[in-house]
Design an enzyme around this catalytic site. Structure first.
Site, PDB file in Angstrom:
ATOM      1  N   LYS A  80       0.840  -1.203   0.000  1.00  0.00           N
ATOM      2  CA  LYS A  80       0.000   0.000   0.000  1.00  0.00           C
ATOM      3  C   LYS A  80       0.872   1.249   0.000  1.00  0.00           C
ATOM      4  CE  LYS A  80      -3.891   1.895   2.709  1.00  0.00           C
ATOM      5  NZ  LYS A  80      -4.726   1.648   3.911  1.00  0.00           N
ATOM      6  N   SER A 155      -9.422   1.700   3.038  1.00  0.00           N
ATOM      7  CA  SER A 155      -8.513   2.479   2.226  1.00  0.00           C
ATOM      8  C   SER A 155      -7.475   1.641   1.489  1.00  0.00           C
ATOM      9  CB  SER A 155      -7.799   3.511   3.101  1.00  0.00           C
ATOM     10  OG  SER A 155      -7.038   2.874   4.129  1.00  0.00           O
ATOM     11  N   SER A 179      -9.966  -0.873   7.090  1.00  0.00           N
ATOM     12  CA  SER A 179      -9.329  -0.607   5.800  1.00  0.00           C
ATOM     13  C   SER A 179      -8.563  -1.771   5.197  1.00  0.00           C
ATOM     14  CB  SER A 179      -8.391   0.604   5.912  1.00  0.00           C
ATOM     15  OG  SER A 179      -9.136   1.791   5.991  1.00  0.00           O
TER      16      SER A 179
END
Length: 471
Positions: A80, A155, A179
């Protein structure tokens, strides 16, 4: 589609060790999948193909020289883009960090490289990670491999989309309110939110500090529980930069120990209804674990609504107070999704020193009461979210005759950020529209091994993973 792309990471590593496939072949297969699908999905935001190719060649040399190989030797992964990866962008989806390149690896990335993993690139996030979908002004919207009109979640949405679509074998996300778990649920993969400090959050932006140190974590995402397990084993362990860290030894339970675990399950939290298919998935999970030999009973713990309200104060209200000063009114660098989040935050009473302290104390008292209940049921099974993956732009849904609003749909993950429980998600079923439905497995702090052992038993019984249609 190349069949290599959808092998479990642990199988990829085994094939490399046995010279049944080369790391060069695997990296090229994944780069080809990225070239094919990333224009549609927008999962990756920075790819380092040449460095990955060099690492793959080095991995092959190590195999031919019969060197001792690490557990992820030659396996292509993703990270990420809120986590430092040396030489790659770490922008966290915001123009305020546009073009920022990490100078060094976060500890968890260094540990993955030491275990032989090859980083292909970094994946998309919403601006400053404050959404359960993935869109920003830097790279645009990430789409789901289960339908481009839908979100893969947020996210860690770019990470989930990349793994689900076979562009990455596995990877790392972060989770302050679902997330990791919501994108895993939406995208039909597995994920683990560990206890804060079990995997170091050092090198993550925004920084895990203050109340966010006990809410936000980093953790593994993959298509199988076995892959999540090996990622967890590699990344776990204290780091001086993570103030929540503790020296906790790995301890995997035996099959007999797993069967002695008492499991409590609940289909809804009494506030936010879930789709009938989600209820059915929870019942399927409960029956699957019973058939695996575990003792499973209906049980909804007390304190869930209090946990949701306290999480809201820390994440939404305090989060908004921290982020709002970074932007001017009508700031062109403020994405529509984050603007909406800040508006929700601004509508709440501002936290004072006294109210923040009161919330902190209430949180600790609630944890004590909650963990006392988990003495009887050290594992909980529950929904991950009220709904499967939603269409871009949706903000409310009709579920069982009630309107479920955006911030209410994810309370099932938020509870356990506030309380600090480890929690994993495993795909168990699919909706009538063919969308994945993941079930959440929750354990007591520092007992990730039990959570993953139960997750593996559930995965073995249900076998619900599928290749998404776009792949």
């Amino acid at each position: 589609m190349n069949d290599l792309n959808f092998l479990p990471a642990v199988v990829m590593a085994e094939h490399i060790r046995k010279k049944q496939v080369s790391s060069v072949e695997l990296v090229e297969a994944h780069l080809a999948q990225i070239e094919k699908l990333n224009p549609k999905l927008k999962a990756f935001v920075h790819i380092d193909a040449e460095r990955a190719r060099r690492a793959a060649r080095d991995a092959e040399t190590a195999v031919t020289q019969k060197k001792k190989l690490s557990p992820l030797h030659g396996v292509p992964i993703s990270i990420k883009s809120s986590i430092n990866v040396a030489g790659l962008r770490c922008e966290s989806g915001t123009r305020l960090r546009a073009g920022l390149v990490a100078a060094q690896d976060a500890p968890l990335v260094a540990r993955l490289r030491a275990a032989g993993a090859i980083v292909l690139g970094v994946t998309n996030t919403p601006q400053l990670l404050m959404a359960w979908e993935t869109d920003n002004l830097l790279y645009g919207r990430t789409n789901s491999p289960w339908g481009l009109e839908r979100t893969p979640g947020g996210s860690s949405g770019g990470e989930a989309a990349a793994i689900a679509a076979g562009m990455s074998a596995c990877g790392v996300g972060s989770d302050g309110g679902g997330s990791i778990r919501v994108p895993a649920h939406f995208s039909g993969i597995c994920g683990l939110k560990p206890t804060p400090g079990r995997i170091p959050a050092t090198g993550h932006y925004p920084v895990s500090a203050g109340p966010f140190a006990f809410i936000g974590v980093v953790g593994p995402m993959a298509r199988t529980v076995a892959d999540v397990k090996v990622l967890f084993e590699v990344m776990q362990g204290p780091d001086i930069g993570d103030t929540s860290a503790a020296p906790v030894d790995l301890r995997w339970p035996s099959n007999q120990e797993v069967k002695k675990l008492r499991v409590g399950y609940f289909e809804d939290d009494g506030r936010s209804p879930v789709t009938p298919e989600t209820r059915a998935a929870i019942r399927t999970a409960a029956e699957a674990l019973r058939s695996a030999g575990l003792h499973v009973e209906p049980f909804r713990p007390e304190g869930l609504e209090e946990a949701r309200q306290l999480w809201h104060k820390f994440f939404v209200v305090a989060g908004g107070m921290l982020l709002r000063p970074m932007f001017k009114e009508d700031d062109p660098d403020l994405s529509p999704i984050l603007k909406q989040f800040l508006e929700w935050s601004a509508a709440e009473p501002v936290l004072t020193g006294q109210t923040l302290l009161d919330a902190w104390i209430q949180r600790d008292l609630l944890r004590a009461r909650f963990f006392a209940q988990m003495q009887q049921y050290p594992i909980l099974i529950c929904p991950t979210a009220a709904i499967p993956a939603f269409r871009h732009g949706e903000r409310s849904w009709q579920v069982e005759g009630k309107t479920v609003h955006y911030l209410e749909a994810w309370s099932y993950t938020e509870f356990f950020n506030l309380l600090g429980n480890p929690a994993a998600v495993v795909p168990v079923a699919h909706s009538a529209e063919g969308l994945p439905i993941g079930v959440q497995i929750v354990g007591r702090p520092w007992e990730e091994e039990q959570v993953l052992a139960v997750a593996a038993a559930l995965e073995k019984k249900c076998g619900a993973w599928r290749i998404p249609p776009i792949a």
